[in-house]
Design a protein around this motif. Sequence first.
Motif, PDB file in Angstrom:
ATOM      1  N   GLY A 150       0.801  -1.223   0.000  1.00 45.10           N
ATOM      2  CA  GLY A 150       0.000   0.000   0.000  1.00 45.10           C
ATOM      3  C   GLY A 150       0.834   1.274   0.000  1.00 45.10           C
ATOM      4  O   GLY A 150       0.314   2.346  -0.318  1.00 45.10           O
ATOM      5  N   ASP A 151       2.122   1.170   0.381  1.00 38.51           N
ATOM      6  CA  ASP A 151       2.991   2.364   0.358  1.00 38.51           C
ATOM      7  C   ASP A 151       3.096   2.915  -1.063  1.00 38.51           C
ATOM      8  O   ASP A 151       3.082   2.159  -2.044  1.00 38.51           O
ATOM      9  N   TRP A 152       3.232   4.223  -1.163  1.00 40.77           N
ATOM     10  CA  TRP A 152       3.420   4.874  -2.454  1.00 40.77           C
ATOM     11  C   TRP A 152       4.907   4.946  -2.786  1.00 40.77           C
ATOM     12  O   TRP A 152       5.745   5.093  -1.883  1.00 40.77           O
ATOM     13  N   ILE A 153       5.202   4.841  -4.082  1.00 46.28           N
ATOM     14  CA  ILE A 153       6.600   4.845  -4.540  1.00 46.28           C
ATOM     15  C   ILE A 153       6.902   6.188  -5.196  1.00 46.28           C
ATOM     16  O   ILE A 153       6.148   6.643  -6.055  1.00 46.28           O
ATOM     17  N   TYR A 154       8.009   6.809  -4.777  1.00 48.36           N
ATOM     18  CA  TYR A 154       8.401   8.136  -5.272  1.00 48.36           C
ATOM     19  C   TYR A 154       9.827   8.104  -5.814  1.00 48.36           C
ATOM     20  O   TYR A 154      10.646   7.300  -5.381  1.00 48.36           O
ATOM     21  N   VAL A 155      10.100   9.019  -6.745  1.00 47.62           N
ATOM     22  CA  VAL A 155      11.495   9.339  -7.104  1.00 47.62           C
ATOM     23  C   VAL A 155      11.670  10.840  -7.103  1.00 47.62           C
ATOM     24  O   VAL A 155      10.731  11.583  -7.417  1.00 47.62           O
ATOM     25  N   ASN A 234       4.238   6.204 -17.128  1.00 45.45           N
ATOM     26  CA  ASN A 234       3.866   7.567 -17.551  1.00 45.45           C
ATOM     27  C   ASN A 234       4.238   8.621 -16.511  1.00 45.45           C
ATOM     28  O   ASN A 234       4.423   9.781 -16.839  1.00 45.45           O
ATOM     29  N   ASN A 235       4.302   8.218 -15.247  1.00 46.26           N
ATOM     30  CA  ASN A 235       4.567   9.183 -14.176  1.00 46.26           C
ATOM     31  C   ASN A 235       6.047   9.375 -13.846  1.00 46.26           C
ATOM     32  O   ASN A 235       6.390  10.187 -12.994  1.00 46.26           O
ATOM     33  N   ILE A 236       6.920   8.585 -14.484  1.00 51.90           N
ATOM     34  CA  ILE A 236       8.359   8.739 -14.197  1.00 51.90           C
ATOM     35  C   ILE A 236       8.823  10.072 -14.783  1.00 51.90           C
ATOM     36  O   ILE A 236       8.628  10.318 -15.976  1.00 51.90           O
ATOM     37  N   PRO A 237       9.399  10.934 -13.958  1.00 49.22           N
ATOM     38  CA  PRO A 237       9.750  12.271 -14.440  1.00 49.22           C
ATOM     39  C   PRO A 237      10.942  12.232 -15.397  1.00 49.22           C
ATOM     40  O   PRO A 237      11.912  11.506 -15.170  1.00 49.22           O
ATOM     41  N   THR A 238      10.835  13.015 -16.475  1.00 50.33           N
ATOM     42  CA  THR A 238      11.941  13.130 -17.433  1.00 50.33           C
ATOM     43  C   THR A 238      12.228  14.614 -17.663  1.00 50.33           C
ATOM     44  O   THR A 238      11.386  15.470 -17.409  1.00 50.33           O
ATOM     45  N   SER A 239      13.421  14.883 -18.153  1.00 47.00           N
ATOM     46  CA  SER A 239      13.830  16.275 -18.381  1.00 47.00           C
ATOM     47  C   SER A 239      13.372  16.748 -19.763  1.00 47.00           C
ATOM     48  O   SER A 239      13.054  15.938 -20.633  1.00 47.00           O
ATOM     49  N   ASP A 240      13.389  18.058 -19.951  1.00 46.77           N
ATOM     50  CA  ASP A 240      13.131  18.617 -21.285  1.00 46.77           C
ATOM     51  C   ASP A 240      14.114  18.021 -22.292  1.00 46.77           C
ATOM     52  O   ASP A 240      13.738  17.703 -23.425  1.00 46.77           O
ATOM     53  N   ALA A 241      15.359  17.885 -21.857  1.00 48.61           N
ATOM     54  CA  ALA A 241      16.390  17.351 -22.750  1.00 48.61           C
ATOM     55  C   ALA A 241      16.016  15.952 -23.236  1.00 48.61           C
ATOM     56  O   ALA A 241      16.157  15.620 -24.413  1.00 48.61           O
ATOM     57  N   MET A 242      15.551  15.123 -22.312  1.00 44.39           N
ATOM     58  CA  MET A 242      15.157  13.759 -22.653  1.00 44.39           C
ATOM     59  C   MET A 242      13.989  13.770 -23.643  1.00 44.39           C
ATOM     60  O   MET A 242      14.028  13.098 -24.685  1.00 44.39           O
ATOM     61  N   ARG A 243      12.962  14.566 -23.338  1.00 46.74           N
ATOM     62  CA  ARG A 243      11.753  14.563 -24.175  1.00 46.74           C
ATOM     63  C   ARG A 243      12.019  15.165 -25.549  1.00 46.74           C
ATOM     64  O   ARG A 243      11.414  14.764 -26.545  1.00 46.74           O
ATOM     65  N   ASP A 286      11.906  18.330  -5.646  1.00 48.34           N
ATOM     66  CA  ASP A 286      10.977  17.783  -6.639  1.00 48.34           C
ATOM     67  C   ASP A 286      10.903  16.274  -6.488  1.00 48.34           C
ATOM     68  O   ASP A 286      11.923  15.595  -6.595  1.00 48.34           O
ATOM     69  N   ALA A 287       9.700  15.768  -6.283  1.00 44.73           N
ATOM     70  CA  ALA A 287       9.562  14.311  -6.213  1.00 44.73           C
ATOM     71  C   ALA A 287       8.240  13.921  -6.856  1.00 44.73           C
ATOM     72  O   ALA A 287       7.265  14.667  -6.782  1.00 44.73           O
ATOM     73  N   SER A 288       8.238  12.769  -7.524  1.00 41.72           N
ATOM     74  CA  SER A 288       7.042  12.322  -8.242  1.00 41.72           C
ATOM     75  C   SER A 288       6.601  10.964  -7.715  1.00 41.72           C
ATOM     76  O   SER A 288       7.438  10.086  -7.481  1.00 41.72           O
ATOM     77  N   CYS A 289       5.283  10.809  -7.568  1.00 41.04           N
ATOM     78  CA  CYS A 289       4.733   9.514  -7.172  1.00 41.04           C
ATOM     79  C   CYS A 289       4.607   8.663  -8.435  1.00 41.04           C
ATOM     80  O   CYS A 289       3.921   9.043  -9.385  1.00 41.04           O
ATOM     81  N   ILE A 290       5.312   7.542  -8.471  1.00 43.71           N
ATOM     82  CA  ILE A 290       5.359   6.748  -9.711  1.00 43.71           C
ATOM     83  C   ILE A 290       4.728   5.369  -9.568  1.00 43.71           C
ATOM     84  O   ILE A 290       4.740   4.588 -10.522  1.00 43.71           O
TER      85      ILE A 290
END
Lengths: 324, 324
Positions: A150-155, A234-243, A286-290
């Motif tokens: 049930g824990d949420w995963i973040y990066v 879809n929720n894994i954060p990417t940089s402008d450079a990557m995209r 900055d952290a994203s729930c993935i």
Amino acid sequence: MKEFELINRYFKGRGITRRDVNLGIGDDCALVTVPQNCQLAITTDTLVAGVHFFDDIAPRALGHRVLAVNLSDLAAMGAEPTWVSVALTLPNIDVEWLEEFTEGMHEIAEYFNVQIIGGDTTQGPLSITICAKGIVPEGKALRRSGAKIGDWIYVTGPLGDAGLAIEARKQGLNIAPEHLRYVNQRFDYPTPRVAAGQVLRGFASSAIDISDGLLADLGHIVGMSQVNASINVNNIPTSDAMRATLKRDQQLPFILNYGDDYELLFTVPDSNKSMLEMKLRQYGVDASCIGQIKSGEGLIELMLDGNKLEYDRTGFEHFTKESV
Amino acid sequence: MKEFELINRYFKGRGITRRDVNLGIGDDCALVTVPQNCQLAITTDTLVAGVHFFDDIAPRALGHRVLAVNLSDLAAMGAEPTWVSVALTLPNIDVEWLEEFTEGMHEIAEYFNVQIIGGDTTQGPLSITICAKGIVPEGKALRRSGAKIGDWIYVTGPLGDAGLAIEARKQGLNIAPEHLRYVNQRFDYPTPRVAAGQVLRGFASSAIDISDGLLADLGHIVGMSQVNASINVNNIPTSDAMRATLKRDQQLPFILNYGDDYELLFTVPDSNKSMLEMKLRQYGVDASCIGQIKSGEGLIELMLDGNKLEYDRTGFEHFTKESV
């Protein structure tokens, strides 16, 4: 130049002086004081020329990097970095190289208020081993084994930039100059997430730094916590450079398998989610729930656009081998 | 074999488990607890193949040696060794070699009640870096800088045996088989003087371990203490093997300049002399009084048969360069 002279010139009397260092460079041992009610966190990482870095790496970047990868391990425990020992093996004494290398090392050490308390200088094929020490309030360290169903995963931060830098050097990707500068900076001067790690204490149930790649390192968490993980790619954060550089399908190996980003991956119980998100915003992290932790025994499920992602298993080699 | 498997097989779950280790091998950091009213002593030493050891060294001896040289630095501070981190760079995975190497390391670690709490395993030219940690009661550590005028100078054990072993290998000295076995044992399996170091706390005014040779290491003490030393060469202890193999004049470079003996060199105020000698006997530590501290600024006077010894200055290179 003798070892003694080298140490005097590039290490002794340079960098910060912490009050908890009772004896620094120059005796048989350094002496330090660990505050009461704190545990000591200790980690060691070696970088070997030709294995962990390109031969043409800027010495300043190397000095930064070798300290950064060690501080990143302390960050992943929620520890405050305090002292490091530096073991430096050099093929020869190159004064210009040493000046830049130690400059890079002292810069990041000062930034994180870390004192170089000793080390060893030897002749041989270029490699550097750091032993980094930090302190953490008793019982508050973040382990890999604490993730619960049930824990949420973040990066933290965007993933894959270091990989993009590596591939740009290896095969010359079609990448815009400003994006290349950005990913090179991310690769050469990684920022250990020290502040983030300390914010996580008391909120996160587990943490690890991403050195081997998201799936490999998440593999350590689910393996040691004996749970499964479901990740929404879809929720894994990417940089402008990557995209701007790669189409989404091409991005996958970079964000899932490449390491060297030194971002933090962590899990948070649902009851701490909103409080932690507030704290992270407060500290500018900055952290994203993935994704979320599920019941199971160490497997990772990947979802992309609502569908299960069937991913070439060879891409997982490191992870599958280590999670068994 | 993957790194993970290697660590599991040769390190994790082997060796002793200390109660002050809260988290050992397997996470981003190890976690340990330093007792109250103790300082933490930290030292690092690297051994590089072809520089610090012969290529034909027995892997068990190498595993012993790399830990011993680090524990010797802790002994010289009067610290009690507790935890070590091991950074191992290997050209390839040789199962037989690793088995013997780690056996040698675990043997000496167990003997001194030291726990291997973590490390790093990388591919590259053979070298080993240990970061050893120990604890010492607050304010009781033995520094190089504490020697005072009138203090007596002592060494443990006989000197020069390691040098004899090196020369026997290099040039084939005329040495009896039983003596060769003895000096090889002294060189391959040096014994850090951990118990002696702890006995010295509260009695000795300074201490160092003899890794670079008596004159080089005494040079550090007189240099950092800003005093001179007068040594009666006749009183420097030698082994039966040394006396049976070399004439006295030939012995001089071995006992004065060769290192790798890992005996302790220390100074004792006159008021502590008889009490310390009693304590040393009680703990079975052999130590010899070889001279006295005089006023001055870092010079060493050598007396042989009541005459001042004029000794070829090239024999002092390491010392003179470092003491200036």
